[in-house]
Design a protein around this motif. Structure first.
Motif, mmCIF file in Angstrom:
data_model
loop_
_atom_site.group_PDB
_atom_site.id
_atom_site.type_symbol
_atom_site.label_atom_id
_atom_site.label_comp_id
_atom_site.label_asym_id
_atom_site.label_seq_id
_atom_site.Cartn_x
_atom_site.Cartn_y
_atom_site.Cartn_z
ATOM 1 N N VAL A 15 1.503 -0.853 0.492
ATOM 2 C CA VAL A 15 0.376 0.211 0.211
ATOM 3 C C VAL A 15 0.425 1.275 0.226
ATOM 4 N N ALA A 16 1.995 1.603 0.443
ATOM 5 C CA ALA A 16 2.955 2.226 1.160
ATOM 6 C C ALA A 16 3.536 2.224 -0.232
ATOM 7 N N ALA A 17 4.142 1.380 -1.014
ATOM 8 C CA ALA A 17 4.673 2.040 -3.095
ATOM 9 C C ALA A 17 3.891 1.687 -3.699
ATOM 10 N N PHE A 18 2.630 1.668 -3.074
ATOM 11 C CA PHE A 18 1.100 1.943 -4.421
ATOM 12 C C PHE A 18 1.375 3.614 -4.119
ATOM 13 N N THR A 19 0.577 3.588 -3.076
ATOM 14 C CA THR A 19 0.791 5.363 -3.207
ATOM 15 C C THR A 19 1.713 6.445 -3.605
ATOM 16 N N GLY A 20 3.115 5.879 -2.268
ATOM 17 C CA GLY A 20 4.303 6.672 -3.143
ATOM 18 C C GLY A 20 4.136 7.141 -4.462
ATOM 19 N N ILE A 21 4.551 5.583 -5.318
ATOM 20 C CA ILE A 21 4.661 6.115 -6.432
ATOM 21 C C ILE A 21 3.277 6.470 -7.153
ATOM 22 N N PHE A 22 2.174 6.172 -7.298
ATOM 23 C CA PHE A 22 1.363 6.902 -7.487
ATOM 24 C C PHE A 22 1.163 8.522 -7.863
ATOM 25 N N LEU A 23 1.449 9.268 -6.656
ATOM 26 C CA LEU A 23 1.966 10.490 -5.453
ATOM 27 C C LEU A 23 3.698 11.452 -6.739
ATOM 28 N N ILE A 24 4.359 10.484 -6.814
ATOM 29 C CA ILE A 24 5.334 10.641 -7.620
ATOM 30 C C ILE A 24 5.256 10.874 -9.063
ATOM 31 N N TRP A 30 2.994 2.041 -13.430
ATOM 32 C CA TRP A 30 4.076 1.517 -12.326
ATOM 33 C C TRP A 30 2.873 1.138 -11.507
ATOM 34 N N SER A 31 2.455 2.068 -10.578
ATOM 35 C CA SER A 31 2.435 1.737 -8.833
ATOM 36 C C SER A 31 1.779 0.448 -8.727
ATOM 37 N N PRO A 32 1.095 0.078 -9.070
ATOM 38 C CA PRO A 32 0.469 -2.063 -9.000
ATOM 39 C C PRO A 32 1.954 -2.783 -9.319
ATOM 40 N N LEU A 33 2.897 -2.686 -10.192
ATOM 41 C CA LEU A 33 4.541 -3.415 -10.349
ATOM 42 C C LEU A 33 5.342 -3.456 -8.962
ATOM 43 N N VAL A 34 5.355 -1.869 -8.896
ATOM 44 C CA VAL A 34 6.217 -1.678 -7.775
ATOM 45 C C VAL A 34 5.987 -2.019 -6.892
ATOM 46 N N ALA A 35 4.467 -2.113 -6.338
ATOM 47 C CA ALA A 35 3.584 -2.198 -5.040
ATOM 48 C C ALA A 35 3.744 -3.742 -4.826
ATOM 49 N N ILE A 36 3.545 -4.890 -5.917
ATOM 50 C CA ILE A 36 3.823 -5.948 -5.932
ATOM 51 C C ILE A 36 5.239 -6.289 -5.916
ATOM 52 N N VAL A 37 6.595 -5.230 -6.117
ATOM 53 C CA VAL A 37 7.775 -6.044 -6.091
ATOM 54 C C VAL A 37 8.007 -6.231 -4.175
ATOM 55 N N ALA A 38 7.489 -4.500 -3.978
ATOM 56 C CA ALA A 38 8.007 -4.084 -3.128
ATOM 57 C C ALA A 38 7.223 -5.331 -1.530
ATOM 58 N N ALA A 39 6.175 -5.662 -2.130
ATOM 59 C CA ALA A 39 5.143 -6.603 -1.486
ATOM 60 C C ALA A 39 5.763 -8.008 -1.175
ATOM 61 N N LEU A 40 6.286 -8.250 -2.119
ATOM 62 C CA LEU A 40 7.218 -9.873 -2.258
ATOM 63 C C LEU A 40 8.140 -9.745 -1.409
ATOM 64 N N GLY A 41 8.732 -8.575 -2.078
ATOM 65 C CA GLY A 41 10.427 -8.253 -1.718
ATOM 66 C C GLY A 41 10.363 -8.371 0.191
ATOM 67 N N VAL A 42 9.540 -7.880 0.631
ATOM 68 C CA VAL A 42 8.657 -8.054 1.961
ATOM 69 C C VAL A 42 8.816 -8.696 3.041
ATOM 70 N N TYR A 43 7.795 -9.796 2.519
ATOM 71 C CA TYR A 43 7.702 -10.663 2.775
ATOM 72 C C TYR A 43 8.939 -11.918 2.866
ATOM 73 N N LEU A 44 9.668 -11.750 1.890
ATOM 74 C CA LEU A 44 10.091 -12.583 1.949
ATOM 75 C C LEU A 44 11.411 -12.828 2.897
ATOM 76 N N MET A 45 11.685 -10.840 2.719
ATOM 77 C CA MET A 45 12.715 -10.717 3.676
ATOM 78 C C MET A 45 12.521 -11.126 5.491
ATOM 79 N N ILE A 46 10.917 -11.020 5.836
ATOM 80 C CA ILE A 46 10.254 -11.134 7.285
ATOM 81 C C ILE A 46 10.133 -12.589 7.128
ATOM 82 N N ASP A 47 9.776 -13.322 5.926
ATOM 83 C CA ASP A 47 9.298 -14.962 6.120
ATOM 84 C C ASP A 47 10.660 -15.398 5.779
#
Length: 200
Positions: A15-24, A30-47
């Motif tokens: 949500v943060a990535a989508f909002t940030g990229i969309f506002l910029i 690009w907003s949903p693509l960056v949001a998906i990549v950000a979510a996947l990256g964060v998920y894999l880093m935490i779990d």
């Protein structure tokens, strides 16, 4: 614990990535693509658990759930045992209700990979014991409705005693580290039951 946090944190990151990229950029591409990549990256880093660790966590959760079911049944048997008039029968039931939680604790400590199967089998035996206790209380309440109620109650009391002895022996075996013997006993012990009831 980190595995449980991974999905919600990844969603917040998306949500943060989508909002940030969309506002910029104002781009809906690009907003949903960056949001998906950000979510996947964060998920894999935490779990960062391996597949084996994920399977172990799932097994532990299933074993804990099964153990809680058994403890709930023990509590119900303990509640019903208060209505048993025979001191020896009530004592056997109370003893079993004290021993089963201790047995599960010892299995968890000494053989955690066997907790689910132990809890499952104990649950089946306790369900039978609950059935015997329910019938016993019915005979106690209305003995005139049964042929030879004294013999039926004696059979019930013997079933209570045998289960209590089995639970005691099992606690000792697991405490001494004799897990194989405990499992063999658990496989072969007959569930408690009363003889065929005949109402008059």
């Amino acid at each position: 614990m980190r595995g449980k946090l991974a999905a919600p944190v990844a969603l917040v990151a998306a949500v943060a990535a989508f909002t940030g990229i969309f506002l910029i950029s104002g781009s809906l591409l690009w907003s949903p693509l960056v949001a998906i990549v950000a979510a996947l990256g964060v998920y894999l880093m935490i779990d960062d658990r391996s597949q084996v660790e994920v399977a172990d966590d799932t097994y532990a959760e299933d074993a804990q759930r099964k153990t809680e079911e058994v403890l709930k049944l023990v509590k119900e048997i303990g509640r019903l045992a208060k209505d048993v008039r025979s001191p020896s029968a009530r004592g056997s039931l109370e003893s079993a209700c004290r021993l089963v939680p201790e047995l599960l604790n010892r299995v968890k400590a000494n053989s955690p990979n066997g907790l689910f199967s132990s809890a499952s089998q104990l649950g089946a035996h306790l369900s039978s014991l609950h059935g015997v206790l329910t019938q016993y209380l019915e005979i106690q309440r209305a003995p005139d409705f049964y042929k030879n109620p004294a013999a039926l109650q004696a059979s019930g009391e013997l079933a209570f005693l045998r289960f209590s002895e089995f639970a005691f022996d099992s606690v000792q075996l697991v405490g001494q580290g004799e897990i194989a013997q405990y499992r063999a006993n658990l496989e072969t012990v007959a569930p408690p039951k009363l003889p065929q009831l005949e109402k008059e």
